[in-house]
Design an enzyme around this catalytic site. Structure first.
Site, PDB file in Angstrom:
ATOM      1  N   CYS A 166      36.953 -60.297 -22.129  1.00  0.00           N
ATOM      2  CA  CYS A 166      37.032 -58.403 -21.746  1.00  0.00           C
ATOM      3  C   CYS A 166      36.993 -57.794 -22.891  1.00  0.00           C
ATOM      4  CB  CYS A 166      37.843 -57.886 -20.761  1.00  0.00           C
ATOM      5  SG  CYS A 166      39.465 -58.204 -21.076  1.00  0.00           S
ATOM      6  N   HIS A 204      43.592 -55.915 -19.810  1.00  0.00           N
ATOM      7  CA  HIS A 204      42.306 -55.675 -19.450  1.00  0.00           C
ATOM      8  C   HIS A 204      41.809 -54.644 -20.335  1.00  0.00           C
ATOM      9  CE1 HIS A 204      37.676 -56.544 -17.719  1.00  0.00           C
ATOM     10  NE2 HIS A 204      37.571 -54.895 -17.417  1.00  0.00           N
ATOM     11  N   ASP A 215      31.638 -50.813 -17.786  1.00  0.00           N
ATOM     12  CA  ASP A 215      32.646 -52.412 -17.809  1.00  0.00           C
ATOM     13  C   ASP A 215      31.628 -53.420 -18.311  1.00  0.00           C
ATOM     14  OD1 ASP A 215      34.130 -54.790 -18.087  1.00  0.00           O
ATOM     15  OD2 ASP A 215      36.145 -53.842 -16.124  1.00  0.00           O
TER      16      ASP A 215
END
Length: 133
Positions: A30, A63, A78
């Site tokens: 991520c 994250h 995202d």
């Protein structure tokens, strides 16, 4: 699935998560996805930020995701979760999910909690304790 995700995460963490390295290797977690997205936005002249926090999945993990400013308004993005998913057998399936592009803050907060309250983009931000319930 969790063991495979753990393996991929730790294998990728040894690799650089800088935008250029992720672009070249086509591998990242991520943080790398968010760094590459920010670099691409910069090249395109679009203001963006990388957001750190926690995501709710099989467990609550650290994250990274992004926010982008378009026509004066901040939106949540995202790119990691939008890029696909891992099957029960541990295989990554590339599958674009528009759900995570310019996501509504009141929807994304169900699964994403930013460490900086302002990036909730909610009129009435919630606490982490509320999010964890």
């Amino acid at each position: 699935e969790m063991c495979f995700a753990w393996f991929l995460y730790h294998r990728s963490k040894r690799r650089s998560q800088q935008a250029a390295a992720v672009f070249q290797s086509r591998l990242g977690v991520c943080e790398g996805y968010a760094n590459l997205f920010k670099a691409m936005c910069t090249v395109a002249g679009v203001e963006s930020r990388k957001i750190g926090g926690w995501a709710r999945g099989a467990r609550k993990d650290a994250h990274a995701w992004s926010t982008v400013r378009l026509e004066g308004t901040w939106y949540l993005v995202d790119v990691t979760w939008a890029s696909g998913h891992v099957t029960d057998s541990g295989r990554f399936v590339h599958c674009l999910s528009m759900e995570y592009w310019c996501a509504k803050p009141e929807e994304l907060i169900r699964t994403h909690f930013p460490s900086a309250k302002k990036w909730q983009l909610l009129p009435n931000p919630i606490s982490r304790a509320e999010w964890e319930r």
